[in-house]
Design a protein around this motif. Structure first.
Motif, PDB file in Angstrom:
ATOM      1  N   GLY A  12     -24.536  23.832   7.326  1.00 19.82           N
ATOM      2  CA  GLY A  12     -24.764  22.456   6.620  1.00 19.82           C
ATOM      3  C   GLY A  12     -23.975  22.576   5.306  1.00 19.82           C
ATOM      4  N   SER A  13     -24.045  21.278   4.647  1.00 18.13           N
ATOM      5  CA  SER A  13     -23.138  21.198   3.417  1.00 18.13           C
ATOM      6  C   SER A  13     -24.098  21.480   2.237  1.00 18.13           C
ATOM      7  CB  SER A  13     -22.907  19.653   3.408  1.00 18.13           C
ATOM      8  OG  SER A  13     -23.912  18.868   3.428  1.00 18.13           O
ATOM      9  N   SER A  14     -23.116  21.488   1.265  1.00 20.26           N
ATOM     10  CA  SER A  14     -23.885  21.637   0.002  1.00 20.26           C
ATOM     11  C   SER A  14     -24.756  20.684  -0.334  1.00 20.26           C
ATOM     12  CB  SER A  14     -22.797  21.843  -1.155  1.00 20.26           C
ATOM     13  OG  SER A  14     -21.978  20.847  -1.358  1.00 20.26           O
ATOM     14  N   ALA A  15     -24.511  19.514   0.138  1.00 15.70           N
ATOM     15  CA  ALA A  15     -25.653  18.423  -0.286  1.00 15.70           C
ATOM     16  C   ALA A  15     -26.664  18.391   0.504  1.00 15.70           C
ATOM     17  CB  ALA A  15     -24.890  16.972   0.233  1.00 15.70           C
ATOM     18  N   GLY A  16     -26.401  19.025   1.855  1.00 16.63           N
ATOM     19  CA  GLY A  16     -27.711  19.330   2.680  1.00 16.63           C
ATOM     20  C   GLY A  16     -28.436  20.526   2.247  1.00 16.63           C
ATOM     21  N   LEU A  17     -28.047  21.395   1.507  1.00 16.12           N
ATOM     22  CA  LEU A  17     -28.828  22.471   0.937  1.00 16.12           C
ATOM     23  C   LEU A  17     -29.655  21.955  -0.486  1.00 16.12           C
ATOM     24  CD1 LEU A  17     -29.003  25.659   0.756  1.00 16.12           C
ATOM     25  CD2 LEU A  17     -27.195  25.787  -0.757  1.00 16.12           C
ATOM     26  N   GLU A  18     -29.037  21.181  -1.182  1.00 19.86           N
ATOM     27  CA  GLU A  18     -29.633  20.483  -2.050  1.00 19.86           C
ATOM     28  C   GLU A  18     -31.034  19.566  -1.354  1.00 19.86           C
ATOM     29  OE1 GLU A  18     -27.069  18.083  -4.485  1.00 19.86           O
ATOM     30  OE2 GLU A  18     -25.829  19.764  -4.914  1.00 19.86           O
ATOM     31  N   LYS A  19     -30.934  19.060  -0.301  1.00 25.48           N
ATOM     32  CA  LYS A  19     -31.922  18.240   0.306  1.00 25.48           C
ATOM     33  C   LYS A  19     -32.811  19.240   1.171  1.00 25.48           C
ATOM     34  CE  LYS A  19     -28.846  14.211   0.143  1.00 25.48           C
ATOM     35  NZ  LYS A  19     -28.233  13.272   1.081  1.00 25.48           N
ATOM     36  N   LYS A  20     -32.538  20.578   1.226  1.00 24.02           N
ATOM     37  CA  LYS A  20     -33.174  21.352   2.361  1.00 24.02           C
ATOM     38  C   LYS A  20     -33.062  20.876   3.591  1.00 24.02           C
ATOM     39  CE  LYS A  20     -37.399  23.510   2.825  1.00 24.02           C
ATOM     40  NZ  LYS A  20     -39.085  23.573   2.561  1.00 24.02           N
ATOM     41  N   GLU A  21     -31.657  20.683   4.110  1.00 19.82           N
ATOM     42  CA  GLU A  21     -31.450  19.821   5.396  1.00 19.82           C
ATOM     43  C   GLU A  21     -30.583  21.169   6.029  1.00 19.82           C
ATOM     44  OE1 GLU A  21     -29.496  16.334   4.607  1.00 19.82           O
ATOM     45  OE2 GLU A  21     -31.486  15.295   4.484  1.00 19.82           O
ATOM     46  N   VAL A  22     -30.300  22.201   5.423  1.00 20.88           N
ATOM     47  CA  VAL A  22     -29.390  23.178   6.380  1.00 20.88           C
ATOM     48  C   VAL A  22     -30.064  24.217   7.210  1.00 20.88           C
ATOM     49  CG1 VAL A  22     -27.657  23.377   4.262  1.00 20.88           C
ATOM     50  CG2 VAL A  22     -29.601  25.026   4.421  1.00 20.88           C
ATOM     51  N   VAL A  23     -29.482  24.823   8.152  1.00 19.87           N
ATOM     52  CA  VAL A  23     -29.900  25.976   8.988  1.00 19.87           C
ATOM     53  C   VAL A  23     -29.653  27.250   8.634  1.00 19.87           C
ATOM     54  CG1 VAL A  23     -30.193  26.580  11.318  1.00 19.87           C
ATOM     55  CG2 VAL A  23     -30.528  24.215  10.631  1.00 19.87           C
ATOM     56  N   VAL A  24     -30.481  28.416   8.508  1.00 21.65           N
ATOM     57  CA  VAL A  24     -29.820  29.615   8.201  1.00 21.65           C
ATOM     58  C   VAL A  24     -29.708  30.377   9.555  1.00 21.65           C
ATOM     59  CG1 VAL A  24     -30.256  31.712   6.792  1.00 21.65           C
ATOM     60  CG2 VAL A  24     -30.867  29.434   5.734  1.00 21.65           C
ATOM     61  N   LEU A  25     -28.846  30.946   9.937  1.00 20.09           N
ATOM     62  CA  LEU A  25     -28.680  31.703  11.060  1.00 20.09           C
ATOM     63  C   LEU A  25     -28.755  33.178  10.848  1.00 20.09           C
ATOM     64  CD1 LEU A  25     -25.814  29.823  12.629  1.00 20.09           C
ATOM     65  CD2 LEU A  25     -28.006  29.284  12.884  1.00 20.09           C
ATOM     66  N   VAL A  26     -29.856  33.683  11.216  1.00 17.57           N
ATOM     67  CA  VAL A  26     -29.980  35.358  10.671  1.00 17.57           C
ATOM     68  C   VAL A  26     -29.789  36.348  11.709  1.00 17.57           C
ATOM     69  CG1 VAL A  26     -31.799  36.918   9.686  1.00 17.57           C
ATOM     70  CG2 VAL A  26     -32.054  34.522   9.034  1.00 17.57           C
ATOM     71  N   GLY A  27     -29.089  37.316  11.354  1.00 20.01           N
ATOM     72  CA  GLY A  27     -28.825  38.515  12.217  1.00 20.01           C
ATOM     73  C   GLY A  27     -29.300  39.729  11.281  1.00 20.01           C
ATOM     74  N   GLY A  28     -29.968  40.621  12.049  1.00 16.59           N
ATOM     75  CA  GLY A  28     -30.484  41.827  11.600  1.00 16.59           C
ATOM     76  C   GLY A  28     -31.673  42.083  12.133  1.00 16.59           C
ATOM     77  N   ASP A  29     -32.375  43.291  11.702  1.00 15.62           N
ATOM     78  CA  ASP A  29     -33.816  43.662  12.338  1.00 15.62           C
ATOM     79  C   ASP A  29     -34.755  42.742  12.272  1.00 15.62           C
ATOM     80  OD1 ASP A  29     -35.792  45.459  12.872  1.00 15.62           O
ATOM     81  OD2 ASP A  29     -35.900  46.399  10.913  1.00 15.62           O
ATOM     82  N   ALA A  30     -35.278  42.446  13.649  1.00 16.28           N
ATOM     83  CA  ALA A  30     -36.149  41.607  13.907  1.00 16.28           C
ATOM     84  C   ALA A  30     -37.600  41.928  13.459  1.00 16.28           C
ATOM     85  CB  ALA A  30     -36.395  41.355  15.451  1.00 16.28           C
ATOM     86  N   SER A  31     -37.941  43.189  12.950  1.00 19.93           N
ATOM     87  CA  SER A  31     -39.252  43.390  12.834  1.00 19.93           C
ATOM     88  C   SER A  31     -39.645  42.751  11.279  1.00 19.93           C
ATOM     89  CB  SER A  31     -39.338  44.861  12.663  1.00 19.93           C
ATOM     90  OG  SER A  31     -38.606  45.524  11.617  1.00 19.93           O
ATOM     91  N   ASN A  32     -38.821  42.407  10.256  1.00 25.10           N
ATOM     92  CA  ASN A  32     -39.043  41.949   9.198  1.00 25.10           C
ATOM     93  C   ASN A  32     -38.512  40.494   8.961  1.00 25.10           C
ATOM     94  OD1 ASN A  32     -40.083  44.226   7.742  1.00 25.10           O
ATOM     95  ND2 ASN A  32     -38.137  45.152   7.435  1.00 25.10           N
ATOM     96  N   PHE A  33     -38.043  39.820   9.903  1.00 25.20           N
ATOM     97  CA  PHE A  33     -37.695  38.624  10.247  1.00 25.20           C
ATOM     98  C   PHE A  33     -38.881  37.435   9.765  1.00 25.20           C
ATOM     99  CE2 PHE A  33     -37.417  34.431  12.213  1.00 25.20           C
ATOM    100  CZ  PHE A  33     -36.069  33.985  11.704  1.00 25.20           C
ATOM    101  N   ASP A  34     -40.034  37.897   9.827  1.00 26.37           N
ATOM    102  CA  ASP A  34     -40.866  36.729   9.390  1.00 26.37           C
ATOM    103  C   ASP A  34     -40.982  36.647   8.047  1.00 26.37           C
ATOM    104  OD1 ASP A  34     -41.583  35.692  11.913  1.00 26.37           O
ATOM    105  OD2 ASP A  34     -43.369  37.301  11.947  1.00 26.37           O
ATOM    106  N   LYS A  35     -40.978  37.670   7.105  1.00 32.68           N
ATOM    107  CA  LYS A  35     -40.809  37.898   5.781  1.00 32.68           C
ATOM    108  C   LYS A  35     -39.649  37.423   5.429  1.00 32.68           C
ATOM    109  CE  LYS A  35     -43.333  42.378   5.451  1.00 32.68           C
ATOM    110  NZ  LYS A  35     -43.260  43.671   5.345  1.00 32.68           N
TER     111      LYS A  35
END
Length: 186
Positions: A12-35
């Motif tokens: 997403g764009s910087s403008a989208g970040l300000e409007k809370k319109e971005v998507v975060v793609l997470v890689g890592g340990d699934a056990s703490n993903f919810d936190k």
């Protein structure tokens, strides 16, 4: 000590970040993903678990492969339309409301391409970096990426012409100037 590493690139764009319109793609340990997800949702419309470390970045590279080739294509199409004598209004309307290839990105970027407004939101030099990383990963994985490689070539030419700190849509300037190496021979 005791920390967990995640990669969490943003789509997403910087403008989208300000409007809370971005998507975060997470890689890592699934056990703490919810936190982690509950924290990241403060700035994003969605937080998606992709897989182990590195997979968030890999999916972001897949996204930017399409984004780089799409923007280069939009710049080419806009300037081709102008060379055909079409009005900027007709070209803008096509890519913002009529065409099957319209997108949030074309709605945001086509008006700027047509006006030559390259005020940076995501710099061209960062697209060069990302397309370069895509090329490295494609080589490492024996993947064929001809469109991305051509786009990288175009973005590098634009960067060599001093457009690196402008928005990545400044690659469209190449089409205004005319690139003889890409002109069809008759």
């Amino acid at each position: 000590k005791g920390a967990t590493m995640y990669d969490a690139p943003v789509v997403g764009s910087s403008a989208g970040l300000e409007k809370k319109e971005v998507v975060v793609l997470v890689g890592g340990d699934a056990s703490n993903f919810d936190k982690l997800s509950s924290v990241l949702k403060a700035v994003a419309k969605d937080v998606i678990y992709i897989g182990p470390n590195g997979t968030g970045l890999s999916l972001k590279l897949v996204h930017n492969l399409v984004l780089g080739t799409y923007i280069a294509s939009l710049g080419e199409a806009a300037h081709f339309g102008m060379q055909l004598g079409l009005s900027n209004d007709a070209i803008e309307r096509l890519f913002t409301s009529l065409s099957s290839v319209r997108s949030p990105n074309s709605a945001l970027k086509i008006p700027k391409i047509l006006k030559g407004d390259y005020t940076p939101a995501f710099s061209l030099k960062h697209m060069v970096k990302d397309l370069g990383l895509i090329e490295v990963e494609a080589t490492r994985h024996h993947s064929s990426i001809p469109l991305s490689s051509l786009s990288l070539r175009l973005f590098r030419i634009a960067e060599q012409q001093g457009l690196g700190d402008r928005d990545y849509i400044a690659v469209a300037e190449l089409f205004k100037q005319g690139l003889s190496q890409f002109t069809p021979s008759g």
